[in-house]
Design an enzyme around this catalytic site. Structure first.
Site, short mmCIF file in Angstrom:
data_model
loop_
_atom_site.label_atom_id
_atom_site.label_comp_id
_atom_site.label_asym_id
_atom_site.label_seq_id
_atom_site.Cartn_x
_atom_site.Cartn_y
_atom_site.Cartn_z
N GLU A 1 0.84 -1.21 0.00
CA GLU A 1 0.00 0.00 0.00
C GLU A 1 0.88 1.26 0.00
OE1 GLU A 1 -3.85 -1.75 2.38
OE2 GLU A 1 -2.28 -0.83 3.58
N CYS B 1 -10.64 0.41 7.73
CA CYS B 1 -10.07 1.70 8.15
C CYS B 1 -10.57 2.85 7.29
CB CYS B 1 -8.55 1.63 8.12
SG CYS B 1 -7.86 1.12 6.53
#
Length: 801
Positions: free
Chosen positions: A320, A404
């Site tokens: 990521e 998240c």
């Protein structure tokens, strides 16, 4: 003293108080302070509905999903209120509750909600019950599961630098606690947070636990606690957590070098931008200029080499993370929603430090595009990554196991009004444009500012200034970079048309000459009640070109109008396809507002050419067609579809619609649950290599050492004698590699028989693996694949002849 006097949370995560609530005044802070969102009442037709949807749909949805998915049960089990030791999937799942409490607190500051207030109180009681006597709060350890999560280690803080997320959880707890206290005046969650923060002060520091957070954010939370308590130990600990990083860690979480020695953005993009935000906070609060030098260099690296046209950051799903300079793939762009939110936080801090509009230019680009795309128009469907191209493999989800981005969105959206204005003594900055009414305290006195605009659909902004008494102060109105033919600072992106259009600024109806400083029109005068400023920005459709070093965007442009980036989406274009479209760089465009489309959006229309391959010839079939573009933030609200931000103007950059083949006209099935990946098997896009993730591929991750299959049921009976398969392999860092073996079968009646291969079954990377066999007349082929013992396998393409 009344609570409202202290209610000043700039919902960037920065707390701004008229006076500290619990402590003496701190002397150091940002030279520029945001005007708190509670003083900016937005009632426009763009942001106000989105904030209402967040309050009425997204927050309840997130709370309900958190309950369904065991987030609340984690706390109940830790508190001994619920039997068993079953926990949710990730050690950071506690933060989803904290973030939604933060968002709910912000929403309640805008509009009272007794029912939500009571529910939040019940959650806080559960959180408090789960806290251990010395302040430790981490459900995954407190539950004492028979089989503890592998990330948590055998004792407190043992794996903090890796994956435990103990300090990450604390950081979001601290942010939620401050927000809840500011919103309600209740100290219930704040007391829990302070008890936890005191434990961190006791346990961490030089000569104690000398560890850095594996995932940054606690530094921001500690700075917030310091601002309202004045307890210097919190500020010192935040600085310690930054200074103790590096140089023996990894780039993944920015611990490869001391923070003051870092010069470029690397590693996990959310971790990175939370850290840069914290460095700005600590620099402002301590005056440490070495932090400023580092984040200035890193900001230049991002904006000049690693920023998507949408404002998204973090190009690769591997970690990521930020990619290499100019490596900005579109189809595989990660551009996580959380990273866009953190990018807004960071750029706002940079503005507060430097007072330069270029930071707000980046903030605005991210806000309207790469961030807003993360949530559906209905408020209950979400993106985790935000790609800039799709062939239908991307779909919004109502929830993710790693949620998240969803909970982060709930806390961010109510914050948007907190970015509109800022002040430095008697300098009042106008940063963003939205219809609103504001009450602002300057040393010169109280000033009411009323803003009226149809931005971002229209470039006219009216500002009405109403000082309590006729007073002199300076109004600094941002002139956006896009209005000055500069889409972003630096040369990563440019407009094809470099001709500057006139920007008109009027005071009380009369055009004026004005000077600019750091991107702001400076209006210094004695203001009186009813003074009116009108800013006319040239909101025309522009074609954006990328720096020639961005290989994925060569021969292409993107549409931009005002702050909005546009994309082509399948439902608006011929045959629901967009990747085969070619548009001349000089083609004229027209704009139109379509009230019935996507809750009302302006669209861009032009003419182009659709390209298509034909069987048995290399000649392309070219067909003129109408082309329509929509705002990027609104894509994927009509299902899984073709989409592209970058539009080819050179034939070499287009992807002609493939000619039909035996494989592409077949019905595809496989030992997979996700049917959306099946079409990738025959989409006829040739990969650059086995790890190429720019286009869709089929994979069996996380399966290992299993036998899988893919199957083609032909549109009729065909005679075939050759198979070509291109394996997906992202080893050593990914989860897929080439298979242990595979075999082709053909259908005869109700039986599957192995083909009689005349060449060996080759299993290699980075090429088509061809096997020839004795011709068979059949209606279907089946490939059986044996996965390796320690990895999964994937397929880019399967062709048969």
């Amino acid at each position: 003293m009344s609570l409202t006097r202290f209610m000043a949370v700039a919902l960037t995560g920065l707390v701004v108080l008229a006076k500290p609530v619990l402590a003496q005044h701190q002397h150091n802070d940002y030279p520029i302070q945001p005007v708190p969102f509670t003083h900016v009442h937005v009632h426009d037709e763009f942001w106000a509905p989105k904030m209402l949807v967040n309050a009425t749909v997204t927050i309840p949805h997130t709370l309900e999903k958190s309950r369904e998915q065991g987030r609340i049960d984690n706390f109940l089990r830790a508190a001994g209120k619920l039997e068993g030791d079953k926990l949710s999937q990730f050690t950071f799942d506690d933060t989803d509750i904290y973030k939604v409490i933060e968002g709910a607190s912000y929403a309640m500051q805008v509009q009272k909600n007794p029912k939500l207030d009571a529910y939040v109180d019940s959650l806080i009681t559960i959180i408090g019950d789960a806290q251990e006597p010395d302040g430790y709060l981490f459900t995954f350890r407190t539950v004492k599961a028979a089989k503890p999560h592998e990330w948590i280690g055998s004792k407190r803080w043992e794996k903090e630098e890796e994956l435990s997320h103990e300090l990450y959880n604390s950081g979001h707890l601290f942010e939620a606690a401050v927000a809840h206290y500011q919103a309600t005046g209740k100290k219930t969650l704040l007391n829990i947070a302070l008890k936890n923060a005191d434990l961190l002060v006791k346990d961490f520091g030089y000569g104690k636990e000398e560890k850095y957070p594996g995932h940054q954010v606690v530094e921001i939370g500690l700075a917030r606690l310091y601002r309202i308590t004045g307890k210097k130990e919190y500020l010192d600990l935040a600085k310690f957590f930054l200074d103790v990083r590096g140089p023996k860690g990894t780039e993944y979480n920015q611990a490869h070098a001391r923070v003051v020695d870092q010069q470029e953005a690397v590693g996990h993009a959310v971790r990175a931008t939370y850290m840069y935000t914290a460095m700005a906070d600590i620099a402002a609060l301590t005056g440490d200029k070495s932090y400023l030098k580092a984040i200035d260099a890193i900001w230049n690296d991002v904006v000049n080499k690693k920023l998507y046209i949408t404002g998204g950051i973090g190009a690769t799903g591997a970690g990521e993370a930020f990619g290499k300079a100019y490596d900005l793939p579109n189809m595989s762009a990660y551009a996580e929603t959380c990273a866009s939110i953190a990018n807004v936080y960071w750029n706002n801090r940079m503005f507060l430090l430097h007072g330069d509009a270029k930071y707000i230019d980046v903030l605005e680009r991210t806000l309207y595009n790469g961030l807003l795309s993360g949530i559906s128009l209905t408020g209950n469907r979400f993106f985790y990554p935000n790609p800039l191209a799709s062939m239908g493999q991307h779909q919004r989800g109502e929830w993710f196991s790693c949620a998240c981005c969803i909970s982060n969105m709930t806390r961010f959206l109510p914050s948007v009004p907190g970015y509109v204005y800022a002040q430095n003594n008697n300098d009042l900055y106008v940063n963003l444009f939205m219809t609103s009414a504001s009450d602002i305290s300057l040393p010169a006195g109280q000033v009411k500012v009323k803003q009226t605009t149809n931005y971002p659909w229209n470039g006219t902004v009216d500002l009405e200034v109403d000082p309590q008494k006729n007073k002199g102060f300076t109004l600094r109105v941002r002139i956006p970079g896009w209005a000055q033919q500069q889409p972003v600072p630096g040369d990563l992106y440019t407009f094809a048309d470099a001709t500057r259009k006139p920007i008109v600024l009027k005071v009380n109806g009369k055009p004026i000459q004005y000077s600019t400083e750091k991107g702001y029109a400076v209006l210094k005068r004695k203001w009186k009640k009813g003074d009116k400023i009108t800013l006319d920005l040239p909101m025309e459709t522009e074609k954006v070109l990328a720096n020639k070093n961005v290989k994925d965007d060569l021969g292409k442009f993107s549409f931009q109008r005002g702050p909005l980036v546009y994309c082509l989406e399948g439902p608006d274009n011929k045959d629901n396809l967009v990747h085969n479209i070619l548009v001349d760089k000089n083609a004229p465009v027209e704009e139109a507002f379509e009230a019935s489309l996507l809750k009302g959006v302006p669209v861009i229309k032009t003419n182009g050419v659709g390209t298509k391959r034909q069987a048995n010839t290399t000649a392309l079939l070219r067909t003129e067609q109408a082309v329509k573009a929509i705002p990027y933030f609104s894509w994927a609200n009509r299902g899984s579809v073709d989409m592209t931000v970058w539009v080819p103007y050179e034939a070499s950059a287009a992807k002609p619609q493939p000619a039909p083949t035996i494989a592409s006209t077949s019905k595809i099935s496989a030992s997979l649950k996700n049917a959306r990946t099946l079409a990738a098997l025959v989409d006829q896009y040739d990969p650059q290599d086995s790890r190429d993730s720019n286009y869709p591929y089929l994979h069996w991750w996380p399966n290992k050492n299993t036998k899988e299959f893919v199957q083609l049921d032909f549109d009729g009976e065909h005679t075939v004698s050759e198979s070509q398969v291109y394996w997906f392999d992202d080893s050593p860092w990914g989860g897929c590699t080439i298979p242990a073996s595979y075999q082709i079968f053909y259908k005869q009646g109700d039986k599957w028989l192995p083909v009689k291969n005349t060449t060996a079954y080759e299993v290699s990377k980075d090429k088509y693996n061809m096997v020839k066999f004795a011709p068979v007349k059949t209606t279907a082929l089946r490939m059986e694949i044996q996965l390796p013992k320690e990895a999964a396998t994937g397929i880019h393409e399967w062709a048969v002849k």
